[in-house]
Design a protein around this motif. Structure first.
Motif, short mmCIF file in Angstrom:
data_model
loop_
_atom_site.label_atom_id
_atom_site.label_comp_id
_atom_site.label_asym_id
_atom_site.label_seq_id
_atom_site.Cartn_x
_atom_site.Cartn_y
_atom_site.Cartn_z
N SER A 64 0.85 -1.19 0.00
CA SER A 64 0.00 0.00 0.00
C SER A 64 0.88 1.25 0.00
CB SER A 64 -0.91 0.02 1.23
OG SER A 64 -0.14 0.15 2.41
N ARG A 65 0.36 2.34 -0.49
CA ARG A 65 1.16 3.56 -0.64
C ARG A 65 1.76 4.02 0.69
NH1 ARG A 65 -1.69 7.88 -4.63
NH2 ARG A 65 0.41 8.75 -4.50
N ALA A 66 1.00 3.86 1.75
CA ALA A 66 1.47 4.34 3.06
C ALA A 66 2.58 3.49 3.65
CB ALA A 66 0.29 4.38 4.03
N GLU A 67 2.76 2.28 3.14
CA GLU A 67 3.72 1.34 3.72
C GLU A 67 4.98 1.15 2.86
OE1 GLU A 67 3.52 -0.08 6.66
OE2 GLU A 67 1.56 0.78 7.13
N ARG A 68 5.09 1.85 1.78
CA ARG A 68 6.19 1.61 0.85
C ARG A 68 7.54 2.11 1.36
NH1 ARG A 68 2.77 3.38 -4.56
NH2 ARG A 68 1.32 1.62 -4.46
N THR A 69 8.58 1.40 0.94
CA THR A 69 9.95 1.72 1.34
C THR A 69 10.71 2.29 0.15
OG1 THR A 69 9.94 -0.12 2.91
CG2 THR A 69 12.09 0.75 2.27
N GLU A 70 11.55 3.26 0.43
CA GLU A 70 12.38 3.85 -0.61
C GLU A 70 13.28 2.78 -1.24
OE1 GLU A 70 13.84 7.40 -2.67
OE2 GLU A 70 12.15 7.12 -1.30
N ALA A 71 13.32 2.75 -2.55
CA ALA A 71 14.20 1.81 -3.24
C ALA A 71 15.64 2.30 -3.15
CB ALA A 71 13.79 1.70 -4.71
N PRO A 72 16.60 1.41 -3.14
CA PRO A 72 18.00 1.83 -3.08
C PRO A 72 18.44 2.47 -4.40
CG PRO A 72 17.89 -0.51 -3.51
CD PRO A 72 16.47 -0.05 -3.25
N LYS A 73 19.52 3.20 -4.33
CA LYS A 73 20.13 3.74 -5.54
C LYS A 73 20.79 2.60 -6.30
CE LYS A 73 23.56 7.11 -7.12
NZ LYS A 73 24.48 8.20 -6.71
N LEU A 74 20.37 2.43 -7.54
CA LEU A 74 20.95 1.41 -8.40
C LEU A 74 21.68 2.12 -9.53
CD1 LEU A 74 17.83 -0.92 -8.57
CD2 LEU A 74 19.81 -1.18 -7.07
N ASP A 75 22.97 2.06 -9.51
CA ASP A 75 23.72 2.81 -10.50
C ASP A 75 24.95 2.03 -10.94
OD1 ASP A 75 24.96 3.04 -8.00
OD2 ASP A 75 25.93 4.93 -8.54
N GLY A 76 25.51 2.42 -12.05
CA GLY A 76 26.70 1.76 -12.55
C GLY A 76 26.73 1.75 -14.06
N GLU A 77 27.48 0.81 -14.59
CA GLU A 77 27.68 0.68 -16.03
C GLU A 77 26.67 -0.29 -16.61
OE1 GLU A 77 31.35 -1.22 -17.87
OE2 GLU A 77 31.93 0.90 -17.83
N THR A 78 26.17 0.04 -17.78
CA THR A 78 25.23 -0.86 -18.45
C THR A 78 26.00 -1.88 -19.28
OG1 THR A 78 25.01 0.43 -20.50
CG2 THR A 78 23.62 1.08 -18.63
N VAL A 79 25.27 -2.84 -19.81
CA VAL A 79 25.91 -3.86 -20.64
C VAL A 79 26.49 -3.27 -21.92
CG1 VAL A 79 24.45 -5.70 -19.72
CG2 VAL A 79 23.77 -4.52 -21.82
N ARG A 80 26.06 -2.03 -22.26
CA ARG A 80 26.56 -1.37 -23.46
C ARG A 80 27.50 -0.21 -23.12
NH1 ARG A 80 23.81 -3.22 -28.01
NH2 ARG A 80 22.01 -4.54 -27.52
N ASP A 81 28.10 -0.30 -21.93
CA ASP A 81 29.15 0.63 -21.51
C ASP A 81 28.68 2.07 -21.33
OD1 ASP A 81 31.08 -1.44 -21.55
OD2 ASP A 81 31.41 -1.15 -23.69
N GLU A 82 27.40 2.24 -21.02
CA GLU A 82 26.89 3.55 -20.67
C GLU A 82 26.73 3.61 -19.15
OE1 GLU A 82 23.30 3.59 -22.93
OE2 GLU A 82 24.29 4.19 -24.79
#
Length: 213
Positions: A64-82
């Motif tokens: 539910s909207r009231a119970e949601r948790t912040e997602a972690p930062k997901l960052d880095g290099e993609t499979v196509r080097d971006e």
């Protein structure tokens, strides 16, 4: 003679103990292999609740909207080097799909992700798809997978599975391959499934969150 028998018994115990240890290691490795590719429910319907989320008969868990948790930062290099950082996507519904080119269930659902992601992009809706490619030894394997199935959205390259460990314990984290997680427009975890899904199931995860005001 008794000394020989004693030595034989000690040697036998060491051999038996060594075999038992090897068997235990092999059993554990086999269990990890089985759980590494497929949902925890094996794709079967699940019902019930746990923590702050509820799992429906389809195997899709929601918060539910009231119970949601912040997602972690997901960052880095993609499979196509971006480079990619999911926190920059706030304001959109974000669909995260954890996959590997070696995973049969991932191959089964890939065409649905290709189709649905293109639908939302063509319609100009605020939905972003991001893959998390894991346990592939080379980017080329991942790139070939994307080309074969028509995947056009970016995938973070995470061969060691470190990004999956960023999710807080007790939340809807991606603890199977494949896993699909949907984040709301505020970057919070709203839905998850641990089994391969089809296009209808994928839309059913996205639409209610996209409709939120």
């Amino acid at each position: 003679m008794s000394l020989v028998r004693a030595r034989f018994r000690r040697s036998s115990r060491r051999t038996t103990g060594g075999r038992a240890t090897l068997l235990a290691v092999a059993t554990l490795a086999g269990a990890l292999t089985l759980s590494a590719c497929g949902g925890s429910d094996g794709g079967k319907p699940v019902s019930g609740s746990g923590g702050n989320y509820v799992t429906g008969a389809s195997g899709i868990s929601t918060v539910s909207r009231a119970e949601r948790t912040e997602a972690p930062k997901l960052d880095g290099e993609t499979v196509r080097d971006e480079t990619l950082d999911t926190t920059t996507l706030k304001g959109k519904v974000v669909v995260l799909n954890v996959w590997g080119s070696w995973c049969p269930p991932c191959r089964n659902e890939a065409k649905y992700f290709a189709t649905v992601s293109k639908e939302y992009a063509d319609a100009g809706k605020d939905v972003a798809f991001v893959g998390i490619n894991t346990r592939d030894n080379s980017k080329q394997s991942a790139i070939s997978f994307e080309e074969n199935y028509g995947i056009t959205y970016p995938s973070l390259y995470d061969p060691a599975g470190k990004l999956m460990l960023r999710f807080p314990k007790g939340t809807l984290n991606p603890n199977a391959i494949p896993s699909t997680i949907v984040l709301d427009k505020d970057g919070r975890i709203a839905a998850r499934t641990l089994a391969p899904i089809n296009d209808e199931q994928l839309r059913s995860m996205i639409e209610p969150i996209l409709a939120e005001k």
